[in-house]
Design a protein around this motif. Structure first.
Motif, mmCIF file in Angstrom:
data_model
loop_
_atom_site.group_PDB
_atom_site.id
_atom_site.type_symbol
_atom_site.label_atom_id
_atom_site.label_comp_id
_atom_site.label_asym_id
_atom_site.label_seq_id
_atom_site.Cartn_x
_atom_site.Cartn_y
_atom_site.Cartn_z
ATOM 1 N N GLU A 5 0.692 -1.426 0.109
ATOM 2 C CA GLU A 5 -0.201 -0.205 -0.185
ATOM 3 C C GLU A 5 0.764 1.450 0.009
ATOM 4 O O GLU A 5 0.989 1.441 1.050
ATOM 5 N N PRO A 6 1.431 2.114 -1.049
ATOM 6 C CA PRO A 6 2.108 2.896 -0.446
ATOM 7 C C PRO A 6 1.714 4.161 -0.577
ATOM 8 O O PRO A 6 2.362 4.838 0.130
ATOM 9 N N GLU A 7 0.178 4.253 -0.137
ATOM 10 C CA GLU A 7 0.012 4.679 0.884
ATOM 11 C C GLU A 7 -0.047 5.057 1.950
ATOM 12 O O GLU A 7 0.025 6.319 2.610
ATOM 13 N N LEU A 8 0.393 4.074 2.813
ATOM 14 C CA LEU A 8 0.375 3.656 3.788
ATOM 15 C C LEU A 8 1.147 3.939 4.511
ATOM 16 O O LEU A 8 1.946 4.234 5.224
ATOM 17 N N PHE A 9 2.932 2.885 3.138
ATOM 18 C CA PHE A 9 3.875 2.522 3.778
ATOM 19 C C PHE A 9 5.216 2.371 2.390
ATOM 20 O O PHE A 9 4.300 1.446 1.728
ATOM 21 N N ASN A 52 -3.727 9.951 6.287
ATOM 22 C CA ASN A 52 -3.226 8.389 6.108
ATOM 23 C C ASN A 52 -2.779 7.417 6.826
ATOM 24 O O ASN A 52 -3.304 5.905 6.923
ATOM 25 N N ARG A 74 6.048 5.221 -3.650
ATOM 26 C CA ARG A 74 5.713 6.801 -3.016
ATOM 27 C C ARG A 74 4.176 6.724 -3.187
ATOM 28 O O ARG A 74 3.245 6.310 -3.752
ATOM 29 N N GLN A 75 3.525 7.454 -2.751
ATOM 30 C CA GLN A 75 2.310 8.186 -2.464
ATOM 31 C C GLN A 75 1.452 8.095 -4.141
ATOM 32 O O GLN A 75 2.703 9.305 -4.633
ATOM 33 N N PRO A 76 0.789 7.476 -4.179
ATOM 34 C CA PRO A 76 0.206 7.671 -5.630
ATOM 35 C C PRO A 76 -0.780 9.244 -5.947
ATOM 36 O O PRO A 76 -0.426 9.597 -7.514
#
Lengths: 288, 440
Positions: free
Chosen positions: A233-237, B144, B216-218
């Motif tokens: 989950e790139p948004e979390l880790f 998040n 990375r964050q998208p």
């Protein structure tokens, strides 16, 4: 009392068993997506558990050939979970749960370094934390925040949590022997402070290791082909969390090629887990 | 308490609290001998037969007030995200299941609201409806990290399979969110959504090849890519507009981009650097300088030929590395010869003479300053495109020398004594503590 034997340094540069590799054939060539012709073709089976067992059987057969003994006493069969993967840019068969078996393995040559060991021991007597905090130099005690004394020693550089029940947690050591020595030192300090401390049931609870495979890794590809083990989950880790079943280790895999392995009770589990994951990661090495 | 019935004379008079009024009734003839007050006092009420709330049917019939509020909130979220009615009902049933789970029934109201968001996210993922966690977080007003902890617990406790969502899935809905239609903005700013989607997807594929996307964050990356795509579709006019201005033109809600502004700026820089590296390979520029702030007009050409340019760039980089290693070898030979000549010369001269040779062996001048933090033979030097976290090391790792111990050594008394306070120290400490307490 449990003894953790110190294992000899992980052997590097092992020669692969004779006849395992056809010379000159690239291991992960797209022409031969399932490794060399010597490895059995994978069984197209949607039942992931039976495929796992199938893999284990295949691995054991290969192991019984001339694979050198890699580890000290605690040998567990190296169950290579998802081995090399086909080098496709799009996931063609994401539904197939397990990818084929690894060919009879060559060592990666990389040894994971242990970074932290957590162990527990029972001092066998009730303790008065206020007295300990008062009379020891290296102790801190804040009952409103946490119900234990936090004690630190310089050599080996570790931290201990000492509870009033007499149980103690020792963290920060870099090897099993260091952890044991540190725990003994803490017990000795408590003894000198006037408590009848003993050293019962010393046990290593967790070991953390890390290493660097020295190439960047396509995490998105890895999570697609190893869906049931991975969580990305790139948004979390930023790393991918890979929960290996055998051995039961959690790996944090980062795009930079760094891998953190945790959850081991013995050193061999960390080495085994890394040897299992390395061929998988090599499959996701992509040079632009 | 009356003892005998006036009607029939029997002494069998019992107290009956069948009705809300206390009555004494004769068992034999049934007449009411006497009765209490209809209005009750506290003492009377305690003697009545009370039915507690949890034993009544009230609690079974009516769902909890917070659950009802949660349902309406969750339905509102579904409507904002324009989910189908099937998905909405799936979300509602999942929310009810989660709400009544022992792990979540007693948590705070904010957490219950976040739980609703997690249900929405989970159903969207299952139905391949691309919704970013950041979007849910922005709708709920949480970050998040908080959303992530609740989401992880939620999936673990309810055994839900989580499927990852790719950045390309989110792209289309993201681009359509910008209001850049011909009716909505001026002619020079307008862009048909499909064109924007195509250009942005090409940019993101390029970014993925250059290792900017993974890990990375998208959302910041999507913002950066859309902005660059918009600029590149009409560079002469749009070059002068900053990212903030672009968001205002496209009427992107401020909360969605405001917090990640810094990340967007970093991604823009990285994207522009990659475009520059490829732009340099364009044959018709003939090796001319390509700078990050002037690369946007070239984006069209770069994206059309990106595969070829990538191969060229990598090949040239490898060529350059080979040349450098050859010159390094030759300068090493020279150094050995000159070292033997210079063995008795002044030591201060050798650094100056060595330095130009060293500079030749080390990084080419156009690499970033951060590279010199890495050791000289680091594997990253071999690659042209790398994840930025490899190239810029934040802090040098110092490996402590390994202690070789067996765990059973003798522990010296002196060492242990050093950890114990002397009596003087204890007294001083107690004194100071007392004084501090008196002063406070």
């Amino acid at each position: 009392m449990e003894q953790n034997n110190s294992l000899p340094p992980f052997p590097q540069g092992l020669a692969s068993p004779p006849g395992a590799m056809t010379p000159g054939l690239p291991l992960f060539s797209p022409m031969m997506p399932y490794g060399t012709g010597l490895t059995p073709q994978p069984v197209q089976n949607t039942n992931s558990l039976s495929l796992l067992e199938e893999q284990q059987r295949q691995q054991q057969q290969q192991q019984q050939q001339a694979t050198p003994q890699l580890y000290h006493s605690q040998v567990s069969t190296t169950t290579a979970l998802p081995g090399n993967t086909p080098v496709y840019t799009t996931p063609l068969t994401p539904m197939t749960p397990i990818t084929p078996a690894t060919p009879a393995s060559e060592s990666s040559g990389i040894v994971p370094q242990l970074q932290n060991i957590v162990s527990t021991v029972n001092l066998g007597c009730k303790l008065d934390l206020k007295t300990i905090a008062l009379r020891a130099r290296n102790a801190e005690y804040n009952p409103k925040r946490f119900a234990a004394v936090i004690m630190r020693i310089r050599e080996p550089r570790t931290t201990a949590l000492i509870f009033s029940s007499g149980k103690m947690v020792c963290t920060g050591a870099k090897s099993e022997e260091q952890s044991r020595l540190a725990a003994r030192k803490y017990a000795r300090v408590v003894q000198k402070l006037g408590f009848p401390a003993k050293f019962l049931d010393f046990k290593i609870q967790n070991m953390v290791g890390s290493c660097d495979v020295k190439f960047p890794i396509r995490l998105e590809g890895l999570v697609l082909t190893h869906q049931q083990f991975s969580s990305y989950e790139p948004e979390l880790f930023p790393g991918l969390i890979y929960r290996m079943i055998k051995p039961r280790i959690v790996l944090l895999i980062f795009v930079s090629g760094k891998v953190v392995l945790t959850g081991a009770k013995v050193r061999a589990e960390i080495y085994e887990a890394f040897e299992n994951i390395y061929p998988i990661l090599k499959g996701f090495r992509k040079t632009t | 308490m009356p003892s005998s019935c006036p009607e029939c004379g029997s002494s069998n008079v019992v107290e009956d609290d069948l009705y809300s009024q206390r009555q004494w009734v004769c068992v034999d003839c049934g007449s009411v001998v006497s009765e209490g007050h209809l209005t009750t006092t506290v003492s009377d009420e305690t003697q009545g037969r009370a039915v507690p709330y949890h034993a009544s049917t009230e609690v079974l019939k009516k769902p909890c007030r917070n659950l009802i509020a949660g349902f309406s909130r969750v339905r509102a979220l579904c409507r904002i995200l324009r989910l189908s009615s099937d998905m909405e009902s799936a979300v509602v049933s999942l929310f009810e299941r989660a709400y009544n789970h022992p792990n979540f029934i007693f948590v705070t109201l904010t957490k219950k609201e976040i739980l609703g968001g997690c249900c929405v996210l989970s159903v969207c993922r299952q139905c391949n409806w691309p919704v970013a966690m950041g979007t849910i977080g922005y709708l709920l007003g949480v970050d998040n990290a908080t959303l992530g902890t609740v989401y992880r617990e939620f999936t673990k406790v309810l055994n839900i399979e989580i499927s990852t969502i790719g950045i390309m899935d989110m792209l289309e809905s993201f681009c359509y969110d910008f209001k850049l239609g011909p009716q909505q903005v001026e002619e020079v700013f307008a862009e048909p959504a499909q064109r924007l989607v195509d250009r942005t997807s090409a940019l993101i594929e390029l970014a993925a090849d250059a290792w900017i996307v993974t890990g990375r964050q998208p959302l910041p990356l999507l913002f950066a890519a859309v902005y660059l795509a918009w600029q590149s579709l009409n560079p002469t006019v749009r070059m002068k507009y900053t990212f903030v201005k672009f968001c205002k033109i496209g009427q992107a809600p401020k909360q969605s981009w405001h917090r990640s502004r810094d990340s967007v700026v970093k991604r823009l820089k990285e994207l522009r650097d990659v475009l520059c590296k490829l732009g340099r390979e364009l044959p018709w520029l003939r090796g001319g300088a390509v700078e990050p702030n002037t690369v946007v007009p070239l984006v069209d050409d770069i994206l059309k030929n990106r595969r070829a340019l990538l191969m060229r760039a990598v090949r040239n980089h490898e060529q350059q590395l080979q040349n450098e290693s050859q010159t390094a070898q030759t300068t090493e030979c020279d150094d050995e010869l000159s070292d033997s000549n210079r063995s008795d010369s002044h030591s201060s001269k050798t650094p100056e003479l060595m330095d130009p040779d060293q500079a030749g062996c080390e990084n080419p001048p156009d690499k970033e300053a951060t590279d010199c933090q890495l050791p000289p033979n680091h594997w990253s030097k071999r690659h042209l495109f790398l994840p930025p976290c490899v190239k810029s090391r934040k802090r040098r790792r110092v490996d402590a020398p390994q202690l070789e111990v067996t765990g059973d050594e003798e522990i010296s008394d002196g060492e242990i004594e050093s950890y114990i306070r002397s009596q003087d120290e204890i007294e001083t400490y107690l004194k100071v503590r007392k004084e501090l307490k008196n002063k406070a």
